[in-house]
Design an enzyme around this catalytic site. Structure first.
Site: not given
Length: 318
Positions: A280, A116, A210, A143
């Protein structure tokens, strides 16, 4: 162990360091003479040592040693006042039952790093987190197909002191081949080796599984995922709006309240934050200021709204 140093010490010039040492020695000497004078007067008055005097003398010597050590640490800027935890206000906790100290807020890289956000924003987020006292940074081999680890490694390589950081990664999905996934001994060894290459590190501090592997016996939290996506879980999420009045009274946002609610449990070592922009992240880091406001009355009020406080014999939140 004390080490002799020359030149500048703790960012101070040699003259300043010498001046501080002289002042400390004079202060210690004055106190030492006062203590000896008091002891001598006591001996003259009584003629013989009273019971307990050896212990008092030992305590005085210990006090002198502590004063000298505190002086040394302060001159070298190693005292508590110079620690990151003190200057940033970030609480640190032990990671599980280990002696590893981690900031109670950490920064995760899922979805954001390599996805992102740009590499520049990723570095900006890490800098904000680190300067706020965060020392825990988490990633995983899956990831962004390994790109998150590459970006994290490139940032760490620039000017970050490795010994001040706790880097964690997770293993399970490493590739398309059957032997490149799961929690077998083979994949743990090879997957970790590949992660270290992407991170450009000699080691990571913690390796997590994970997800559970049905072919490998592991304790798991699959039940938690199933509960969240169930009808009951969706109803619980609908109750979150009822927490807004509490957040308003505490002067915080709902995300800050949620993070503080997690942190009030001493069994939680660290809460990993995921952020896509600096605003954020700064908001979420503000949960540290909310934590002292999480009194038992507030927590009970939240529990009554959500109605999900566990009542098992072993309360994992106690």
């Amino acid at each position: 162990m004390l080490a002799a140093r020359t030149g500048t010490v703790g960012g101070k010039s040699a003259d300043e360091s010498l001046k501080l040492r002289k002042q400390s020695v004079l202060s210690l000497g004055s106190r030492d003479r006062a203590l000896r004078s008091s002891a001598d007067s006591s001996k003259e008055g009584q003629g013989r040592a009273r019971p307990g005097q050896p212990q008092q003398r030992a305590r005085r010597l210990a006090l002198l040693r502590e004063l000298e050590m505190n002086w040394y640490l302060r001159v070298c800027e190693l005292s508590h006042e110079f620690t990151i935890a003190y200057t940033t206000g970030m609480p640190h906790r032990n990671l599980g039952k280990s002696g590893l100290r981690v900031s109670c807020l950490g920064l995760g890289t899922w979805v954001t790093f390599g996805g992102q956000i740009s590499d520049e924003v990723a570095e900006q987020l890490m800098t904000i987190a680190y300067e706020s006292g965060v020392n825990l940074f988490d990633t995983a081999e899956v990831y962004a197909a390994g790109k998150a680890e590459v970006i994290l490694g490139n940032i760490l390589k620039k000017s970050w002191r490795r010994s001040s950081l706790v880097i964690t990664t997770k293993l399970y999905w490493g590739g398309k081949a059957e032997t490149e996934r799961g929690l077998s001994r083979k994949h743990i060894i090879e997957g970790l080796k590949a992660s270290l290459q992407r991170l450009q590190l000699e080691y990571v501090d913690v390796v997590f599984a994970n997800r559970p592997d049905n072919n490998t016996p592991w304790k798991c939290y699959q039940w938690l995922k199933e509960k969240i996506i169930s009808e009951e879980g969706r109803k619980q999420q609908g109750k979150l709006k009822d927490l807004s009045p509490i957040a308003e009274r505490l002067g915080c946002t709902l995300p800050q309240l949620a993070v503080a609610w997690c942190l009030r449990n001493e069994g939680v070592s660290s809460v990993l934050l995921g952020s896509s922009n600096p605003e954020q992240l700064i908001e979420n880091l503000g949960a540290i200021q909310v934590l002292p406001k999480m009194t038992s009355h507030i927590v009970n009020e939240i529990d009554n709204i959500l109605g999900n406080k566990p009542y098992s014999k072993k309360d994992y939140r106690s």
